[in-house]
Scaffold this motif. Structure first.
Motif, PDB file in Angstrom:
ATOM      1  N   SER A   7      43.718  39.902  41.808  1.00 29.42           N
ATOM      2  CA  SER A   7      43.126  41.041  41.099  1.00 29.42           C
ATOM      3  C   SER A   7      44.180  42.061  40.704  1.00 29.42           C
ATOM      4  N   GLY A   8      45.132  42.332  41.590  1.00 27.64           N
ATOM      5  CA  GLY A   8      46.176  43.309  41.291  1.00 27.64           C
ATOM      6  C   GLY A   8      46.993  42.922  40.077  1.00 27.64           C
ATOM      7  N   SER A   9      47.330  41.651  39.966  1.00 28.40           N
ATOM      8  CA  SER A   9      48.106  41.194  38.807  1.00 28.40           C
ATOM      9  C   SER A   9      47.282  41.282  37.526  1.00 28.40           C
ATOM     10  N   PHE A  10      46.001  40.952  37.613  1.00 28.68           N
ATOM     11  CA  PHE A  10      45.127  41.079  36.446  1.00 28.68           C
ATOM     12  C   PHE A  10      45.041  42.531  35.978  1.00 28.68           C
ATOM     13  N   LEU A  11      44.848  43.443  36.922  1.00 27.49           N
ATOM     14  CA  LEU A  11      44.688  44.852  36.561  1.00 27.49           C
ATOM     15  C   LEU A  11      45.967  45.421  35.951  1.00 27.49           C
ATOM     16  N   CYS A  12      47.106  45.061  36.532  1.00 30.34           N
ATOM     17  CA  CYS A  12      48.376  45.535  35.967  1.00 30.34           C
ATOM     18  C   CYS A  12      48.607  44.956  34.578  1.00 30.34           C
ATOM     19  N   ALA A  13      48.287  43.669  34.403  1.00 29.75           N
ATOM     20  CA  ALA A  13      48.431  43.054  33.085  1.00 29.75           C
ATOM     21  C   ALA A  13      47.517  43.740  32.076  1.00 29.75           C
ATOM     22  N   GLY A  72      46.678  31.461  30.192  1.00 27.49           N
ATOM     23  CA  GLY A  72      45.612  32.027  29.381  1.00 27.49           C
ATOM     24  C   GLY A  72      46.007  33.324  28.700  1.00 27.49           C
ATOM     25  N   LEU A  73      46.644  34.221  29.447  1.00 27.89           N
ATOM     26  CA  LEU A  73      47.023  35.504  28.865  1.00 27.89           C
ATOM     27  C   LEU A  73      48.089  35.332  27.791  1.00 27.89           C
ATOM     28  N   SER A  74      49.002  34.385  27.991  1.00 25.87           N
ATOM     29  CA  SER A  74      50.049  34.173  26.988  1.00 25.87           C
ATOM     30  C   SER A  74      49.439  33.797  25.650  1.00 25.87           C
ATOM     31  N   LEU A  75      48.373  33.000  25.666  1.00 26.14           N
ATOM     32  CA  LEU A  75      47.696  32.598  24.432  1.00 26.14           C
ATOM     33  C   LEU A  75      46.880  33.747  23.852  1.00 26.14           C
ATOM     34  N   GLU A  76      46.309  34.552  24.725  1.00 26.53           N
ATOM     35  CA  GLU A  76      45.450  35.651  24.286  1.00 26.53           C
ATOM     36  C   GLU A  76      46.219  36.752  23.569  1.00 26.53           C
ATOM     37  N   VAL A  77      47.455  37.009  24.010  1.00 24.77           N
ATOM     38  CA  VAL A  77      48.178  38.174  23.478  1.00 24.77           C
ATOM     39  C   VAL A  77      49.413  37.817  22.658  1.00 24.77           C
ATOM     40  N   ALA A  78      49.656  36.536  22.413  1.00 25.36           N
ATOM     41  CA  ALA A  78      50.841  36.145  21.646  1.00 25.36           C
ATOM     42  C   ALA A  78      50.874  36.801  20.274  1.00 25.36           C
ATOM     43  N   ILE A  94      47.868  48.073  44.389  1.00 30.10           N
ATOM     44  CA  ILE A  94      47.402  47.452  43.149  1.00 30.10           C
ATOM     45  C   ILE A  94      46.073  46.721  43.293  1.00 30.10           C
ATOM     46  N   SER A  95      45.570  46.601  44.520  1.00 33.15           N
ATOM     47  CA  SER A  95      44.242  46.018  44.687  1.00 33.15           C
ATOM     48  C   SER A  95      43.151  47.023  44.361  1.00 33.15           C
ATOM     49  N   GLN A  96      43.541  48.281  44.144  1.00 25.41           N
ATOM     50  CA  GLN A  96      42.591  49.350  43.846  1.00 25.41           C
ATOM     51  C   GLN A  96      42.727  49.763  42.381  1.00 25.41           C
ATOM     52  N   GLU A  97      41.675  49.571  41.609  1.00 25.14           N
ATOM     53  CA  GLU A  97      41.731  49.780  40.163  1.00 25.14           C
ATOM     54  C   GLU A  97      42.177  51.185  39.787  1.00 25.14           C
ATOM     55  N   GLU A  98      41.646  52.186  40.461  1.00 26.71           N
ATOM     56  CA  GLU A  98      41.995  53.560  40.107  1.00 26.71           C
ATOM     57  C   GLU A  98      43.462  53.864  40.385  1.00 26.71           C
ATOM     58  N   GLN A  99      44.038  53.210  41.400  1.00 27.62           N
ATOM     59  CA  GLN A  99      45.451  53.423  41.690  1.00 27.62           C
ATOM     60  C   GLN A  99      46.339  52.728  40.656  1.00 27.62           C
ATOM     61  N   VAL A 100      45.906  51.597  40.153  1.00 27.02           N
ATOM     62  CA  VAL A 100      46.639  50.930  39.077  1.00 27.02           C
ATOM     63  C   VAL A 100      46.634  51.809  37.833  1.00 27.02           C
ATOM     64  N   GLU A 101      45.492  52.352  37.494  1.00 31.83           N
ATOM     65  CA  GLU A 101      45.403  53.226  36.327  1.00 31.83           C
ATOM     66  C   GLU A 101      46.302  54.452  36.482  1.00 31.83           C
ATOM     67  N   ALA A 102      46.317  55.031  37.682  1.00 34.08           N
ATOM     68  CA  ALA A 102      47.160  56.201  37.937  1.00 34.08           C
ATOM     69  C   ALA A 102      48.643  55.841  37.867  1.00 34.08           C
ATOM     70  N   LEU A 103      48.991  54.649  38.325  1.00 31.10           N
ATOM     71  CA  LEU A 103      50.378  54.174  38.269  1.00 31.10           C
ATOM     72  C   LEU A 103      50.874  54.132  36.829  1.00 31.10           C
ATOM     73  N   PHE A 104      50.096  53.542  35.961  1.00 30.04           N
ATOM     74  CA  PHE A 104      50.513  53.429  34.556  1.00 30.04           C
ATOM     75  C   PHE A 104      50.531  54.788  33.863  1.00 30.04           C
ATOM     76  N   GLN A 105      49.604  55.651  34.224  1.00 29.27           N
ATOM     77  CA  GLN A 105      49.603  56.999  33.655  1.00 29.27           C
ATOM     78  C   GLN A 105      50.853  57.770  34.061  1.00 29.27           C
ATOM     79  N   GLN A 106      51.320  57.531  35.290  1.00 26.52           N
ATOM     80  CA  GLN A 106      52.544  58.192  35.751  1.00 26.52           C
ATOM     81  C   GLN A 106      53.758  57.686  34.978  1.00 26.52           C
TER      82      GLN A 106
END
Length: 249
Positions: A115-121, A171-177, A62-74
Motif C-alpha cells: 500500500s505504501g508504494s502504491f500511495l507514493c506512486a 501495470g503502472l509503467s503501461l498506464e503512465v508511459a 507510508i502505510s498511512q495515507e495522510e502521512q504520504v500526502e503530507a510528505l509530498f506536500q513538504q
C-alpha cells in the motif's frame, strides 16, 4: 541544467541511504523519507549538505495515507516539483513458516510494502504527469529477488509483497508511459544491509553467500548504481523493466 528532485523512501539506511548519497553526488536534490530513525536520516542529510548538495529529511509512515500526502506536500514546499521517486521503504518480519503467519503480521507487512508504494506512486504521478502540467519523471520500485524465489521457510509473506511490487511496476509503467513517466524496478537479493537483523538473522548473507553463483553478497552501493541509472536520462527508453542484483541467483 535539469532540476532533479527525488524522494527516496526509507532513505535513512541500507540501499536507500546509498541511493540518496549517490543521487546527491549526481546533482539531485533529495528528500530522505523515514519512519523512526531520525538520527540516521539527519546524518544522511548532513553528509549531503557537507558535500555541497541539497537534502531534507521528512518523517512519514507510508502505510498511512495522510502521512504520504503530507510528505509530498513538504517536498513541494521545500524543494519543488518532484521528478523522481524511489519506492524503497519496506519491512521484514521475523523468519517464519506459513503455519506461524497471522492476520496482523500480514496486514502490517502489506500496508507498508504494498500500500505504501502504491500511495507514493499515486502522489508522484499526480505531480509528474503531463495531464497535470508536470514535466514527466521516473519511478524506481525496490522489489526483491524474493519475488522470484519465494523465500520458503523464511519470508513467503515478504516475497508475496514484493511480487505485488513487480505487478505494480508492469501495470503502472503501461498506464503512465504516455504521460512522460517511466516506471522500472530493481530486484536485490543477498545484500549486506541491516534489514536481515529485522528478520532475526543479521548474518544471513554470510550463511547463504557460498550457494550463490558469484560466491559473495552484494553491497548497497551496487544496487544504488542501478537505481541511479534507471532514474537517469541514460535510461530514457527503459520502462516496465527489471534489473536483478542477486549475484546470479
Amino acid at each position: 541544467m535539469k532540476n532533479n528532485i527525488t524522494l527516496i523512501t526509507g532513505g535513512d539506511r541500507g540501499i536507500g541511504r546509498a541511493t540518496a548519497l549517490c543521487l546527491a553526488n549526481r546533482g539531485h536534490k533529495v528528500c530522505i523519507g523515514y519512519r523512526t530513525r531520525e538520527d540516521c536520516a539527519h546524518e544522511v542529510v548532513e553528509n549531503i549538505l557537507h558535500a555541497g548538495g541539497t537534502a531534507i529529511a521528512v518523517r512519514a509512515d507510508i502505510s498511512q495515507e495522510e502521512q504520504v500526502e503530507a510528505l509530498f506536500q513538504q517536498i513541494d514546499k521545500d524543494l519543488g516539483p518532484i521528478s523522481g521517486l524511489v519506492n524503497n521503504a519496506g519491512m521484514l518480519m521475523l523468519q517464519a513458516s506459513i503455519e506461524e503467519v497471522n492476520e496482523q503480521r500480514l496486514a502490517t507487512l502489506f500496508a507498508t510494502n504494498v500500500s505504501g508504494s502504491f500511495l507514493c506512486a499515486r502522489e508522484a504521478v499526480k505531480r509528474m504527469a503531463f495531464r497535470h502540467g508536470g514535466q514527466g519523471g521516473a519511478i524506481v520500485n525496490v522489489s526483491s529477488a524474493a519475488s522470484r524465489l519465494g523465500s520458503p521457510h523464511e519470508y513467503v509473506d515478504y516475497a508475496a509483497s514484493k511480487g505485488a511490487i513487480d505487478t505494480l511496476t508492469i501495470g503502472l509503467s503501461l498506464e503512465v508511459a504516455g504521460q512522460g513517466i517511466r516506471v522500472n524496478a530493481v530486484r536485490p537479493g543477498f545484500i549486506y544491509t541491516d534489514m536481515h537483523a529485522d528478520g532475526g538473522e543479521a548474518s544471513r548473507v554470510d550463511r547463504v553467500k557460498d550457494s550463490l553463483p558469484m560466491k559473495r553478497g552484494g553491497q548497497p552501493e551496487e544496487v544504488a548504481q542501478a537505481i541511479v541509472w534507471l532514474l537517469s536520462d541514460e535510461a530514457s527508453y527503459v520502462t516496465g523493466s527489471f534489473i536483478d542484483l542477486a549475484g546470479g541467483k
